[in-house]
Structure formats: structure tokens, C-alpha cells
Design a protein around this motif. Structure first.
Motif, PDB file in Angstrom:
ATOM      1  N   VAL A   1       0.890  -1.158   0.000  1.00 61.40           N
ATOM      2  CA  VAL A   1       0.000   0.000   0.000  1.00 61.40           C
ATOM      3  C   VAL A   1       0.929   1.208   0.000  1.00 61.40           C
ATOM      4  O   VAL A   1       1.607   1.450   0.999  1.00 61.40           O
ATOM      5  N   PRO A   2       1.007   1.949  -1.091  1.00 57.67           N
ATOM      6  CA  PRO A   2       1.933   3.091  -1.091  1.00 57.67           C
ATOM      7  C   PRO A   2       1.550   4.088   0.013  1.00 57.67           C
ATOM      8  O   PRO A   2       0.372   4.369   0.205  1.00 57.67           O
ATOM      9  N   MET A   3       2.552   4.551   0.732  1.00 57.26           N
ATOM     10  CA  MET A   3       2.295   5.411   1.892  1.00 57.26           C
ATOM     11  C   MET A   3       2.874   6.799   1.684  1.00 57.26           C
ATOM     12  O   MET A   3       3.833   6.973   0.943  1.00 57.26           O
ATOM     13  N   ALA A   4       2.325   7.730   2.431  1.00 57.07           N
ATOM     14  CA  ALA A   4       2.898   9.073   2.460  1.00 57.07           C
ATOM     15  C   ALA A   4       4.306   8.984   3.046  1.00 57.07           C
ATOM     16  O   ALA A   4       4.598   8.124   3.867  1.00 57.07           O
TER      17      ALA A   4
ATOM     18  N   ALA B   1      -5.046   8.813   8.238  1.00 53.50           N
ATOM     19  CA  ALA B   1      -5.026  10.005   7.376  1.00 53.50           C
ATOM     20  C   ALA B   1      -3.587  10.375   7.028  1.00 53.50           C
ATOM     21  O   ALA B   1      -3.268  10.685   5.874  1.00 53.50           O
ATOM     22  N   ALA B   2      -2.711  10.329   8.030  1.00 57.77           N
ATOM     23  CA  ALA B   2      -1.305  10.675   7.784  1.00 57.77           C
ATOM     24  C   ALA B   2      -0.659   9.661   6.848  1.00 57.77           C
ATOM     25  O   ALA B   2       0.040  10.031   5.898  1.00 57.77           O
ATOM     26  N   ALA B   3      -0.895   8.385   7.102  1.00 58.40           N
ATOM     27  CA  ALA B   3      -0.245   7.338   6.297  1.00 58.40           C
ATOM     28  C   ALA B   3      -0.669   7.433   4.839  1.00 58.40           C
ATOM     29  O   ALA B   3       0.103   7.142   3.937  1.00 58.40           O
TER      30      ALA B   3
ATOM     31  N   VAL C   1      -9.900   2.809   4.215  1.00 54.59           N
ATOM     32  CA  VAL C   1     -10.267   2.313   2.884  1.00 54.59           C
ATOM     33  C   VAL C   1     -10.637   3.494   1.977  1.00 54.59           C
ATOM     34  O   VAL C   1     -10.199   3.575   0.824  1.00 54.59           O
ATOM     35  N   ALA C   2     -11.395   4.418   2.505  1.00 57.77           N
ATOM     36  CA  ALA C   2     -11.813   5.571   1.697  1.00 57.77           C
ATOM     37  C   ALA C   2     -10.635   6.487   1.390  1.00 57.77           C
ATOM     38  O   ALA C   2     -10.487   6.972   0.263  1.00 57.77           O
ATOM     39  N   PHE C   3      -9.778   6.716   2.369  1.00 58.99           N
ATOM     40  CA  PHE C   3      -8.601   7.562   2.134  1.00 58.99           C
ATOM     41  C   PHE C   3      -7.740   6.924   1.038  1.00 58.99           C
ATOM     42  O   PHE C   3      -7.256   7.601   0.127  1.00 58.99           O
ATOM     43  N   TYR C   4      -7.535   5.614   1.154  1.00 62.09           N
ATOM     44  CA  TYR C   4      -6.742   4.874   0.166  1.00 62.09           C
ATOM     45  C   TYR C   4      -7.303   5.098  -1.234  1.00 62.09           C
ATOM     46  O   TYR C   4      -6.574   5.416  -2.177  1.00 62.09           O
ATOM     47  N   GLU C   5      -8.597   4.934  -1.374  1.00 62.91           N
ATOM     48  CA  GLU C   5      -9.233   5.054  -2.689  1.00 62.91           C
ATOM     49  C   GLU C   5      -9.003   6.443  -3.290  1.00 62.91           C
ATOM     50  O   GLU C   5      -8.737   6.585  -4.489  1.00 62.91           O
ATOM     51  N   LEU C   6      -9.093   7.456  -2.447  1.00 67.93           N
ATOM     52  CA  LEU C   6      -9.068   8.828  -2.952  1.00 67.93           C
ATOM     53  C   LEU C   6      -7.669   9.434  -3.009  1.00 67.93           C
ATOM     54  O   LEU C   6      -7.485  10.513  -3.571  1.00 67.93           O
ATOM     55  N   THR C   7      -6.699   8.767  -2.428  1.00 65.18           N
ATOM     56  CA  THR C   7      -5.348   9.342  -2.436  1.00 65.18           C
ATOM     57  C   THR C   7      -4.414   8.446  -3.245  1.00 65.18           C
ATOM     58  O   THR C   7      -4.331   8.571  -4.458  1.00 65.18           O
TER      59      THR C   7
ATOM     60  N   GLY D   1      -1.994   6.780  -7.930  1.00 64.11           N
ATOM     61  CA  GLY D   1      -1.158   5.693  -8.431  1.00 64.11           C
ATOM     62  C   GLY D   1      -1.661   5.159  -9.756  1.00 64.11           C
ATOM     63  O   GLY D   1      -0.874   4.946 -10.686  1.00 64.11           O
ATOM     64  N   THR D   2      -2.965   4.955  -9.865  1.00 66.51           N
ATOM     65  CA  THR D   2      -3.464   4.411 -11.125  1.00 66.51           C
ATOM     66  C   THR D   2      -3.377   5.471 -12.223  1.00 66.51           C
ATOM     67  O   THR D   2      -3.140   5.145 -13.376  1.00 66.51           O
TER      68      THR D   2
END
Lengths: 282, 282
Positions: A247-250, B143-145, B264-270, B275-276
Motif C-alpha cells: 500500500v503506497p504510503m505518504a 489520514a497521515a499514512a 479504505v476511503a482515504f486509500y481510494e481517494l489518495t 497511483g493508477t
């Protein structure tokens, strides 16, 4: 008429019929350990309900009257003693105060062989070194919510049927099938069984060279390998994997909690890929 | 040469200079409440390090010698007293046993106005009714990660600077900017400010009619609204949203924990959409 629990009223803290519920802090100890009774303990209406639906053989129930009223429909057909008492007597028997007002005990059910666990499965979680009961419980909760088909527990994992894991999992350890392969030879054989069933072993690791998680979603059957929060997967586990994903991270941030990483990965490989495939078909 | 903490050795449990660290179980109480000191408490090397990098003005440090040695480079330039003592004296002063061996206190830093929080941001989290300190801390960690730019705290949220939240967040409450809008009028104005800054307000809710999360990723700026674990977002918050989104779940399963849903939501939107997008450009 189907059998139902027999409601048995007692206010006697020393009632021997309640011995099943005494010393609950260790009642969940594995039966293969000295003094271990290996009981499965369900706490609260949500988890007791899930236990009643599970293949685990319920032994007895203990609770306040109101909780049995709430559970009446769920417990229909369950022919076991249900001891009704007050919150104070309950606390006296189990040795600590329970807010949840109802408890059930069950025997362990036999675990499926690894070959059965993977038969028909599409996404499974493969855990190594997840020794923290709360993380393990949370992983099962997340696996259930996101439609993971099974969990394989490798070396260093704690027992998912410990009371605390059952509670944190909201009972989903009773619902998501799992198999345990804790010895080195067993573990090696289990990973081979998974691969032989057509799964691609995807190791979640922040190490350089790992590919972003979503690129693993192209594989039909994926076994997601997750390691302990502190150290991640062992070198042996990483060597056994077909692909390393992350999971790419900040920048500069500690990794997510292992259960949270699991949730993100489960999401990507289950609802996310099924949902977007359905979107494309529309 | 830059200033550094002055190491001050003491083994006197009654040393008045350590009063800063007494009664830590309530020292984090908000300064706007009766008796509240409102200190920010950092526990352990990881969080103390993060505090030292943050805009929060450090007041003092207390720890065992080994921890100060580990932190030497991180604390360089910090001109505050650093009390060095034994683990036992530390436990005696703070009132409970700390495994982590080092503590720091800081004053609160002023919070940014909502307009500043959203300026330049792309994804923010908007929380309502997240009263559980651990969930709130975990949300900040996630959120930070995952690179969320800021957090807006609405009615019913607990204080992210409470000690337990700081600890669960691994100090990321000190790093991710946040603003508080707890009164009804303030909250309404804050949501308008967010929308005026070009954000689409996406409410996470399992209610029928919500669209899968990934379809919200088309919007450039997204404010993800998350409600309490028990009740979700209020009707008012849902009415204020531009779109209702959900993480599709397996049938019959309780929703994920709010911090996990957030991840999960943060991952999707960040990282997922960035990345994609990068994959497509390759």
C-alpha cells in the motif's frame, strides 16, 4: 415445536451448574495446553447470535432476562441450558463485570484442512506472526465485512478463538473459516497447497521492489500474506511469495496497523475489483 | 552551536520541577474546561520525535537516560528542560507505569481557520460524532499514512489532543492539520467554506442509494464525511452532502470500524487514484 433453551433461574452465586462460566479469564486457553479447557466464549447479543448461527456446538448460556428476550428468535432450536440471573450474580460468577449481559460457551469445531479452506475460495488471507489478539480479531472482522473467503494462520499467530479476539472480531472468527499451520513443515506444506489450488501468493510488504497493491488484482485467485506489525513477514515467507505488493504510503509515516492494511488490501481484491468489473459490464 | 535540552538529573519523586508531569491522567483536559490545563502529552520516542518536529511548543521532557540518548539528534535545537530519572521515579511522578521511558509536554498550537485548512488541500476528512479517543487517534494515523491533507472535526467529536488519541495516532494528530467546528452554526459555516473551496462533500454511509466509493474518485477535491460508529452521520450531515458513498460490504456483516472505513476511503481517494493515474501515464 422445535427445542429451545430451557430458561433456568438462579440467584445463587455458588450454583454448581454455573461452573462452566467461572474463571472466564482462562477458560479459552487451548485444550492442547496444560489446564486448557479451550472453550469458545461469546459475549453480548451480537456475538451470541453469531455463535448460534455458527458450526460451533453451544454448551450453555448465562445472562440477564432482558438479553434472553432479545435473543429469543435467534436461540430457537438450541437445546441447551440458559441460566437467567442478575447482573451482580453474573459478575460474581465470571469474576469481572460484563456490560453485555449475556454469555455463551461452546466447544471448538474441527478446523478444515487447508485444501478444503481454499477449495472454491477466491481471496484468502495468510497471516504470519500476528500475535496480538486485538489485531487478529480485527483482521477477521475486516475479512468478513469485505468478503474474504478464509484465513490461513501460520507460525507466530495467536489463537483466534481467544475470548478477546472473538470479541474484537464481533464473532466473525466463528464465521470466516480458518486453518492453522504453525509448525515449519506444516506451514511450508500449507503454502504449497494454496499455490497448487491456483492462488498467487501476494506478500504485503513495504520493502523496495514491491508493486502497488492494485496491480495484484489482475490475478483471479489471490492469497494475501500479512506479517506482524513490528517486523512484517519473515524472509522465508517473502521468499515463498510469488509477488511483493504494498500500500503506497505518504513519506515518513509509520505503516498502517496490520488489520487496517488488511482491510485496504481485502477491499482492493474483493469489492473493489468485483464492483469495478460490474461497472464495466453495465 | 544550537541550543539543546539541558539534561537535569533528579531522583527526588517530590521534586517540584517535575510538577508538570504529575496527574497526567487529566493534564490533557481542554483549557476551556474547568480545571483544564490542556497540555499536549507525548509518550515514547516515536511520538516525542514527532512532537519535536511539530508546531506545538514543547515545554519540558522527562525520561530515562537511554531514551534521551536515542533522541539526541531529534531534540537538538530544543531549549527546554529535560529531566533525567529512573523508571521508578518516573512512575511515581506520573502516577502509573509507562513502558515507553520518555514523556514530553507541550502547549497547544492555535488551530487554523477552516479556510486555511482547505486551501491547497485535495482530500480532507470531515468527522461528525467520533467521540471515541482510540477511533479518533486511529483516523489521524490512517489520514497521515495515506496522505490526507487535513481533518475537520464537527459536533460530537472528542479532542484529538487527548493523551490517548495522541498515543493511538502515534503522534500524527500533531502533524495532520485539523480544525474544530463543534457548534451548530460553526459547523454549518465550516461545511459551506469547504464547498466554496471547490470540494465535493462525499458522505460515507451504508444507506440505500449510496454509490460505491470509487465513483467519488472522479472529483478533484473530495471532503470525505465520516460519522460515529454507532449511528453514522446525522440526517443533517447527510442532507448537507453532495453525494452519498459506501464501501460495499458482504451481506449480513456489521460495518467496519470507523477508522478502518476511513482508511479504505482515504486509500481510494489518495494513493489509489494518484497511483493508477500514474500507471496510465507510464
Amino acid at each position: 415445536m422445535a427445542a429451545s433453551p430451557q430458561l433456568i433461574y438462579t440467584e445463587d452465586i455458588g450454583d454448581e451448574r454455573l461452573d462452566e462460566f467461572r474463571d472466564l479469564t482462562t477458560a479459552d486457553r487451548r485444550p492442547d495446553r496444560p489446564g486448557g479447557r479451550g472453550l469458545v466464549i461469546a459475549e453480548g447479543t451480537v456475538v451470541v447470535r453469531r455463535l448460534a448461527e455458527s458450526p460451533y456446538p453451544v454448551r450453555a448460556l448465562l445472562g440477564v432476562r432482558r438479553r434472553f428476550d432479545e435473543l429469543e428468535a435467534d436461540l430457537a432450536g438450541l437445546d441447551v441450558p440458559a441460566y437467567v440471573t442478575s447482573a451482580d450474580v453474573m459478575a460474581g460468577v465470571v469474576g469481572f463485570h460484563l456490560n453485555r449481559g449475556v454469555l455463551a460457551t461452546a466447544d471448538r469445531a474441527p478446523q478444515p484442512p487447508v485444501a478444503d479452506l481454499v477449495a472454491g475460495a477466491r481471496v484468502i488471507a495468510v497471516l504470519e506472526g500476528v500475535g496480538d489478539h486485538e489485531n487478529l480479531g480485527a483482521l477477521f472482522r475486516n475479512a468478513a465485512a469485505l468478503g474474504v473467503d478464509g484465513v490461513l494462520l501460520g507460525p507466530g499467530c495467536s489463537d483466534p478463538l481467544y475470548r478477546r479476539s472473538v470479541r474484537v472480531a464481533m464473532g466473525h472468527v466463528l464465521r470466516v473459516p480458518f486453518a492453522v499451520a504453525s509448525g515449519p513443515a506444516e506451514w511450508k506444506a500449507a503454502l504449497e497447497t494454496v499455490r497448487d489450488a491456483g492462488f498467487r501468493l501476494a506478500a504485503l510488504t513495504p520493502r523496495p521492489g514491491s508493486v502497488p497493491l492494485w496491480r495484484a488484482a489482475a490475478d483471479e485467485k489471490v492469497a494475501l500474506m500479512l506479517g506482524s506489525e513490528g517486523h512484517g513477514l519473515s524472509d522465508e515467507a517473502l521468499a515463498a511469495a510469488d509477488v511483493a505488493v504494498s500500500v503506497p504510503m505518504a513519506d515518513g509515516v509509520d505503516s498502517l496497523n496490520v488489520a487496517t492494511t488488511g482491510a485496504v488490501a481485502f477491499y482492493e481484491l474483493t469489492v473493489r475489483r468485483e464492483g469495478t468489473a460490474a461497472d464495466v459490464r453495465r
